[in-house]
Structures are given as structure tokens and as C-alpha cells.
Scaffold this active site. Structure first.
Site, PDB file in Angstrom:
ATOM      1  N   LYS A  53      50.377  -7.092 -22.273  1.00  0.00           N
ATOM      2  CA  LYS A  53      50.276  -8.319 -23.068  1.00  0.00           C
ATOM      3  C   LYS A  53      49.732  -9.400 -22.142  1.00  0.00           C
ATOM      4  CE  LYS A  53      51.491 -11.493 -26.284  1.00  0.00           C
ATOM      5  NZ  LYS A  53      52.914 -11.642 -26.622  1.00  0.00           N
ATOM      6  N   SER A  55      47.205 -13.289 -22.018  1.00  0.00           N
ATOM      7  CA  SER A  55      46.708 -14.415 -22.791  1.00  0.00           C
ATOM      8  C   SER A  55      45.286 -14.129 -23.246  1.00  0.00           C
ATOM      9  CB  SER A  55      46.725 -15.686 -21.944  1.00  0.00           C
ATOM     10  OG  SER A  55      46.053 -16.726 -22.616  1.00  0.00           O
ATOM     11  N   THR A 111      45.870 -19.542 -23.092  1.00  0.00           N
ATOM     12  CA  THR A 111      45.322 -20.205 -24.272  1.00  0.00           C
ATOM     13  C   THR A 111      45.802 -21.646 -24.337  1.00  0.00           C
ATOM     14  OG1 THR A 111      45.237 -18.124 -25.474  1.00  0.00           O
ATOM     15  CG2 THR A 111      45.169 -20.125 -26.784  1.00  0.00           C
ATOM     16  N   HIS A 155      56.034 -21.319 -26.306  1.00  0.00           N
ATOM     17  CA  HIS A 155      57.176 -20.486 -26.689  1.00  0.00           C
ATOM     18  C   HIS A 155      58.292 -21.304 -27.343  1.00  0.00           C
ATOM     19  CE1 HIS A 155      54.962 -17.413 -24.768  1.00  0.00           C
ATOM     20  NE2 HIS A 155      55.407 -17.552 -23.541  1.00  0.00           N
TER      21      HIS A 155
END
Length: 279
Positions: A53, A55, A111, A155
Site C-alpha cells: 500500500k 500513496s 497525495t 487519516h
């Protein structure tokens, strides 16, 4: 199979079933739990695990070795990063007030950072004086304590910043959506190009479908990796970041990714990307 993803609730929710052997035919996973700034570095090093995983902002540096998978990531609406400042006397209340200030960001290959730079190019003509990279969980205390003038947060900070007596100066997700009409591309799942991507995508989708069908099964696993979060905050996090784009990017998803990387390349923030490499 080796995989690296964050301990955030959206990732552990999606991958719980696969990690625990509940996806028929899927290989056993050896998981590295790491912040996305670390996984970005692992992917760019060329020696990272088979699946990661990362960005979306890191894609331009890894697409020769890794292929973007169409599922398992974080992309949506109403889920963008926030720019936060202190409340009270002397508070920065307008974007132009960030000119000449020190801004904390969680990564320069995220991002969130690309959105901040694209937004600031419109809203903060003179630009900040200094960008300071620090772990995302240290940013809000640093803004609260006056060590930094403003912070870019991601988040679960969307749900907890009021606890630090901070105020939202800008929602970069809302700005991006109004400016482009597209969803916000945050985190991508990538896999080495020599793997069977169709099988990988099927296993990820099966893991996600299991989580949606049996949400209580993964509760303890999710909370064990998000120990600082209250259960209701973890649930809000999952509800926000796990959506239909997690099942399949679709045309809107690919359009959003292409638009972000094209704009960022035009500003000199990332290398240009051949759109064909994104499919």
C-alpha cells in the site's frame, strides 16, 4: 507472499480475511505494518515486498517495478486531508495567512502533500517559508504547542483535531472535488509486475467482501493495530475510507489519479507519467 500496508483501520479491515487465511486459494501473507511514508520508500527502493500500500503520489517513481491494482486502496469523496491551525489570539484564519509560515506535513511523497502544494499555488501566492516533515501523529501536538504555524493532517485526525484545540483552515478534499469534480486519490495497492494481477485483485476483493459481510470478525484485529483510537473513531475511519472505489477504481477513479499526477507533473512535483502505465 510478502505484503506491506499501514496499521490504519481501513487497511486492516480490507486485508483481515486474507491475513487470517479466510480467502480460498490465496497464499499465506507475511505482513509488514508500516506508515505509508515507509512503504513509499520500500517501493521506490526496488527491494520492497511483492504487494504494498503506497500513496498515489509515489506512483511515478515505482511504475516500472510495480503495477497499480484496481482494488484495495483508498479513494473517495469527503475524505481529503485538512490544513489545521491554532485557535485564539493571532490565529491564522485565511489561506493567505500561511505566507511565510512553517507548515508541517507527514510526507513529501504523499497525495496530501501534492494536494497541499496544488491548493497553495492558488490560495497562498507567496508560499510558506518552510515545509517540515514529521510523523503524522506528532503534527497536531506541534501545532497546538506553537512549534509549527499550521499542519497538514490525514487519516483519523479528521475526527480528533478538535481535541487539540485546533481549527480547520482548509479541507483539501473539498477543494479538490469542487475544482475537478473528481474523487480524491489517497492510497494505492501496487504489486510487482511479474505477478498474476488478476488473481491478486480477486483475493483482495474476496477479503473486502468478507469484511463487509462479517464486520465483527475483524473488530479485534483492527483495534489491536489502532490502539490509540476509540472503537467509534475506528469505525468512522473505515466507513469513510472503505467504499466502492476499494472494490474497483472504475473510470472516475482512474480519471482522478490521472488528473492528480498530471497537475503535479505540471507543477514540477512529480515526474510525468504515461497514463497507459496506470492500467
Amino acid at each position: 507472499m510478502n505484503i506491506a500496508f499501514s496499521p490504519c483501520p481501513n487497511d486492516t479491515f480490507i486485508f483481515h480475511a486474507w491475513v487470517h487465511g479466510l480467502v480460498p486459494g490465496a497464499p499465506k501473507l507475511n505482513v509488514t505494518y508500516a506508515d505509508i511514508d515507509i512503504t513509499n520508500g520500500l517501493a521506490a527502493s526496488g527491494t520492497g515486498p511483492e504487494v504494498l500500500k503506497i500513496s498515489y503520489a509515489a506512483l511515478p517513481w515505482v511504475l516500472e517495478e510495480y503495477k497499480l491494482l484496481p482494488c484495495g486502496g483508498a479513494l473517495g469523496r469527503g475524505c481529503g486531508p485538512l490544513v489545521l491551525t491554532r485557535k485564539g489570539e493571532g490565529a491564522i484564519k485565511r489561506p493567505a495567512g500561511l505566507s511565510g509560515k512553517r507548515i508541517a506535513v507527514p510526507s513529501e511523497r504523499s497525495t496530501a502533500y501534492l494536494l497541499f502544494r496544488l491548493w497553495a499555488a492558488q490560495q497562498v501566492p507567496e508560499g510558506p517559508a518552510e515545509i517540515v516533515v514529521m510523523p503524522f501523529d506528532e503534527i497536531m501536538p506541534a501545532v497546538r504547542d506553537g512549534l509549527i504555524d499550521a499542519g497538514l493532517v490525514i487519516h483519523e485526525a479528521r475526527f480528533t483535531y478538535a481535541n487539540y484545540s485546533l481549527q480547520m483552515l482548509a479541507d483539501l478534499g473539498s477543494w479538490w472535488e469542487s475544482d475537478t469534480g473528481l474523487p480524491i486519490p489517497l492510497g494505492a495497492i501496487v504489486a510487482r509486475r511479474d505477478l498474476d494481477h488478476e488473481k491478486l485483485s480477486g483475493w483482495i476483493r474476496s477479503s473486502l467482501e468478507h469484511a463487509w459481510a462479517h464486520p465483527n470478525d475483524c473488530r479485534d484485529y483492527v483495534l489491536s493495530h489502532a490502539q490509540e483510537l476509540e472503537p467509534e473513531v475506528a469505525k468512522s475511519h473505515i466507513d469513510l475510507y472503505v467504499n466502492e472505489f476499494s472494490r474497483d477504481l472504475g473510470e472516475d477513479g482512474y480519471a482522478a489519479i490521472t488528473a492528480l499526477l498530471k497537475r503535479a507533473a505540471a507543477e514540477g512535483l512529480v515526474p510525468p507519467v504515461d497514463p497507459a502505465l496506470l492500467r
